[in-house]
Motif scaffolding. Structure first.
Motif, PDB file in Angstrom:
ATOM      1  N   LYS A   1       0.829  -1.216   0.000  1.00  0.00           N
ATOM      2  CA  LYS A   1       0.000   0.000   0.000  1.00  0.00           C
ATOM      3  C   LYS A   1       0.857   1.257   0.000  1.00  0.00           C
ATOM      4  O   LYS A   1       0.399   2.327  -0.389  1.00  0.00           O
ATOM      5  N   LEU A   2       2.094   1.128   0.479  1.00  0.00           N
ATOM      6  CA  LEU A   2       3.008   2.265   0.564  1.00  0.00           C
ATOM      7  C   LEU A   2       3.932   2.342  -0.649  1.00  0.00           C
ATOM      8  O   LEU A   2       4.806   3.201  -0.710  1.00  0.00           O
ATOM      9  N   GLY A   3       3.751   1.433  -1.602  1.00  0.00           N
ATOM     10  CA  GLY A   3       4.597   1.417  -2.790  1.00  0.00           C
ATOM     11  C   GLY A   3       5.973   0.823  -2.539  1.00  0.00           C
ATOM     12  O   GLY A   3       6.916   1.076  -3.282  1.00  0.00           O
ATOM     13  N   ILE A   4       6.078  -0.010  -1.514  1.00  0.00           N
ATOM     14  CA  ILE A   4       7.360  -0.586  -1.119  1.00  0.00           C
ATOM     15  C   ILE A   4       7.416  -2.052  -1.552  1.00  0.00           C
ATOM     16  O   ILE A   4       6.491  -2.818  -1.299  1.00  0.00           O
ATOM     17  N   LYS A   5       8.523  -2.410  -2.193  1.00  0.00           N
ATOM     18  CA  LYS A   5       8.751  -3.790  -2.618  1.00  0.00           C
ATOM     19  C   LYS A   5       9.841  -4.478  -1.801  1.00  0.00           C
ATOM     20  O   LYS A   5       9.905  -5.700  -1.751  1.00  0.00           O
ATOM     21  N   THR A   6      10.713  -3.686  -1.193  1.00  0.00           N
ATOM     22  CA  THR A   6      11.828  -4.237  -0.435  1.00  0.00           C
ATOM     23  C   THR A   6      11.978  -3.490   0.879  1.00  0.00           C
ATOM     24  O   THR A   6      11.983  -2.260   0.901  1.00  0.00           O
ATOM     25  N   LEU A   7      12.088  -4.249   1.963  1.00  0.00           N
ATOM     26  CA  LEU A   7      12.368  -3.680   3.283  1.00  0.00           C
ATOM     27  C   LEU A   7      13.788  -4.055   3.682  1.00  0.00           C
ATOM     28  O   LEU A   7      14.208  -5.200   3.465  1.00  0.00           O
ATOM     29  N   ILE A   8      14.492  -3.098   4.258  1.00  0.00           N
ATOM     30  CA  ILE A   8      15.826  -3.390   4.758  1.00  0.00           C
ATOM     31  C   ILE A   8      15.970  -2.851   6.177  1.00  0.00           C
ATOM     32  O   ILE A   8      15.252  -1.931   6.582  1.00  0.00           O
ATOM     33  N   GLY A   9      16.878  -3.443   6.897  1.00  0.00           N
ATOM     34  CA  GLY A   9      17.188  -2.977   8.240  1.00  0.00           C
ATOM     35  C   GLY A   9      18.686  -3.064   8.471  1.00  0.00           C
ATOM     36  O   GLY A   9      19.348  -3.950   7.934  1.00  0.00           O
ATOM     37  N   PHE A  10      19.200  -2.147   9.239  1.00  0.00           N
ATOM     38  CA  PHE A  10      20.600  -2.148   9.645  1.00  0.00           C
ATOM     39  C   PHE A  10      20.631  -2.428  11.145  1.00  0.00           C
ATOM     40  O   PHE A  10      20.077  -1.659  11.926  1.00  0.00           O
ATOM     41  N   ILE A  11      21.245  -3.549  11.531  1.00  0.00           N
ATOM     42  CA  ILE A  11      21.204  -3.999  12.921  1.00  0.00           C
ATOM     43  C   ILE A  11      22.625  -4.285  13.391  1.00  0.00           C
ATOM     44  O   ILE A  11      23.383  -4.993  12.714  1.00  0.00           O
ATOM     45  N   PHE A  12      22.979  -3.749  14.572  1.00  0.00           N
ATOM     46  CA  PHE A  12      24.286  -4.067  15.145  1.00  0.00           C
ATOM     47  C   PHE A  12      24.387  -5.578  15.312  1.00  0.00           C
ATOM     48  O   PHE A  12      23.432  -6.233  15.761  1.00  0.00           O
ATOM     49  N   ALA A  13      25.555  -6.126  15.007  1.00  0.00           N
ATOM     50  CA  ALA A  13      25.752  -7.580  15.054  1.00  0.00           C
ATOM     51  C   ALA A  13      25.545  -8.155  16.451  1.00  0.00           C
ATOM     52  O   ALA A  13      25.154  -9.322  16.590  1.00  0.00           O
ATOM     53  N   HIS A  14      25.775  -7.370  17.492  1.00  0.00           N
ATOM     54  CA  HIS A  14      25.596  -7.880  18.854  1.00  0.00           C
ATOM     55  C   HIS A  14      24.151  -7.754  19.349  1.00  0.00           C
ATOM     56  O   HIS A  14      23.836  -8.187  20.444  1.00  0.00           O
ATOM     57  N   ASN A  15      23.253  -7.220  18.510  1.00  0.00           N
ATOM     58  CA  ASN A  15      21.849  -7.085  18.888  1.00  0.00           C
ATOM     59  C   ASN A  15      21.086  -8.345  18.462  1.00  0.00           C
ATOM     60  O   ASN A  15      20.288  -8.332  17.533  1.00  0.00           O
ATOM     61  N   GLN A  16      21.358  -9.427  19.154  1.00  0.00           N
ATOM     62  CA  GLN A  16      20.762 -10.712  18.799  1.00  0.00           C
ATOM     63  C   GLN A  16      19.228 -10.734  18.870  1.00  0.00           C
ATOM     64  O   GLN A  16      18.594 -11.333  18.004  1.00  0.00           O
ATOM     65  N   PRO A  17      18.591 -10.097  19.857  1.00  0.00           N
ATOM     66  CA  PRO A  17      17.124 -10.117  19.857  1.00  0.00           C
ATOM     67  C   PRO A  17      16.526  -9.518  18.578  1.00  0.00           C
ATOM     68  O   PRO A  17      15.582 -10.077  18.013  1.00  0.00           O
ATOM     69  N   SER A  18      17.075  -8.412  18.099  1.00  0.00           N
ATOM     70  CA  SER A  18      16.552  -7.811  16.867  1.00  0.00           C
ATOM     71  C   SER A  18      16.836  -8.692  15.663  1.00  0.00           C
ATOM     72  O   SER A  18      15.967  -8.886  14.803  1.00  0.00           O
ATOM     73  N   LEU A  19      18.036  -9.231  15.575  1.00  0.00           N
ATOM     74  CA  LEU A  19      18.364 -10.115  14.451  1.00  0.00           C
ATOM     75  C   LEU A  19      17.423 -11.318  14.424  1.00  0.00           C
ATOM     76  O   LEU A  19      16.917 -11.697  13.361  1.00  0.00           O
ATOM     77  N   LYS A  20      17.162 -11.896  15.583  1.00  0.00           N
ATOM     78  CA  LYS A  20      16.265 -13.059  15.646  1.00  0.00           C
ATOM     79  C   LYS A  20      14.844 -12.682  15.232  1.00  0.00           C
ATOM     80  O   LYS A  20      14.180 -13.435  14.513  1.00  0.00           O
ATOM     81  N   LEU A  21      14.364 -11.530  15.683  1.00  0.00           N
ATOM     82  CA  LEU A  21      13.024 -11.094  15.309  1.00  0.00           C
ATOM     83  C   LEU A  21      12.905 -10.955  13.793  1.00  0.00           C
ATOM     84  O   LEU A  21      11.972 -11.493  13.180  1.00  0.00           O
ATOM     85  N   PHE A  22      13.821 -10.244  13.192  1.00  0.00           N
ATOM     86  CA  PHE A  22      13.756 -10.028  11.748  1.00  0.00           C
ATOM     87  C   PHE A  22      13.863 -11.362  10.998  1.00  0.00           C
ATOM     88  O   PHE A  22      13.128 -11.593  10.028  1.00  0.00           O
ATOM     89  N   GLU A  23      14.747 -12.233  11.429  1.00  0.00           N
ATOM     90  CA  GLU A  23      14.905 -13.525  10.763  1.00  0.00           C
ATOM     91  C   GLU A  23      13.653 -14.388  10.906  1.00  0.00           C
ATOM     92  O   GLU A  23      13.263 -15.073   9.961  1.00  0.00           O
ATOM     93  N   LYS A  24      12.980 -14.340  12.065  1.00  0.00           N
ATOM     94  CA  LYS A  24      11.736 -15.106  12.253  1.00  0.00           C
ATOM     95  C   LYS A  24      10.676 -14.683  11.247  1.00  0.00           C
ATOM     96  O   LYS A  24       9.825 -15.474  10.859  1.00  0.00           O
ATOM     97  N   LEU A  25      10.707 -13.418  10.841  1.00  0.00           N
ATOM     98  CA  LEU A  25       9.698 -12.908   9.920  1.00  0.00           C
ATOM     99  C   LEU A  25      10.169 -12.929   8.467  1.00  0.00           C
ATOM    100  O   LEU A  25       9.580 -12.273   7.612  1.00  0.00           O
ATOM    101  N   GLY A  26      11.223 -13.678   8.200  1.00  0.00           N
ATOM    102  CA  GLY A  26      11.625 -13.932   6.824  1.00  0.00           C
ATOM    103  C   GLY A  26      12.756 -13.074   6.276  1.00  0.00           C
ATOM    104  O   GLY A  26      13.175 -13.266   5.134  1.00  0.00           O
ATOM    105  N   PHE A  27      13.258 -12.132   7.057  1.00  0.00           N
ATOM    106  CA  PHE A  27      14.380 -11.324   6.586  1.00  0.00           C
ATOM    107  C   PHE A  27      15.625 -12.204   6.503  1.00  0.00           C
ATOM    108  O   PHE A  27      15.819 -13.094   7.330  1.00  0.00           O
TER     109      PHE A  27
END
Length: 164
Positions: free
Chosen positions: A110-136
């Motif tokens: 709906k926002l005209g977006i085809k690709t989502l990206i995120g920049f996450i510090f390598a030591h931020n494991q909770p965020s990395l796990k969240l994004f990976e669980k949702l297919g990133f």
């Protein structure tokens, strides 16, 4: 729990949540607190119909937010957005980040977006796990590109095609 578009009067709560993340050095590249005034132009760069800022409310209290950023600043990247998520420390590990990210994925078209990206510090494991669980997927690894208090920090680029 309710997710809604942020309004300018939400900036104090957004800034408070952002600034609270700074001392942890886990989710935020800022080293000093920002002011509400300094974030007003940032807020203006987020049109609700293309690159919104959303807030999550519980009992009328803002407990987290997600923003879509224009990526790279040139027209060729109009269908790519960088996303950032910040959650009040008192409300972490309650599924708020997941709900915000789920909505970002489902509403991207709906926002005209085809690709989502995120920049996450390598030591931020909770965020990395969240994004990976949702297919990133991990699309890039940038070693020692951040320097916070003389500590060099690696950055991981995650991405997801949402126009399947």
């Amino acid at each position: 729990m309710k997710i809604r578009d942020a309004v300018e009067t939400d900036l104090p709560a957004i800034v408070e949540i952002h600034n609270a993340a700074i001392p942890g050095r886990k989710a935020c590249g800022y080293t000093e607190p920002v002011s509400v005034e300094s974030r007003e132009s940032w807020y203006q760069q987020h049109p609700a119909n293309r690159r919104p800022i959303w807030v999550m409310e519980i009992d009328d209290k803002i407990v987290g937010w997600l923003s879509f950023q224009f990526f790279y600043g040139t027209p060729a990247y109009h269908a790519t957005a960088e996303i950032s998520i910040y959650i009040d420390s008192n409300y972490q590990r309650m599924g708020i980040g997941r709900k915000l990210l789920d909505k970002a994925i489902s509403d991207s078209s709906k926002l005209g977006i085809k690709t989502l990206i995120g920049f996450i510090f390598a030591h931020n494991q909770p965020s990395l796990k969240l994004f990976e669980k949702l297919g990133f997927q991990r699309w890039g690894y940038l070693p020692k590109v951040a320097d916070i208090e003389n500590q060099e920090i690696d950055l991981i680029l995650v991405g997801l095609r949402v126009d399947k």
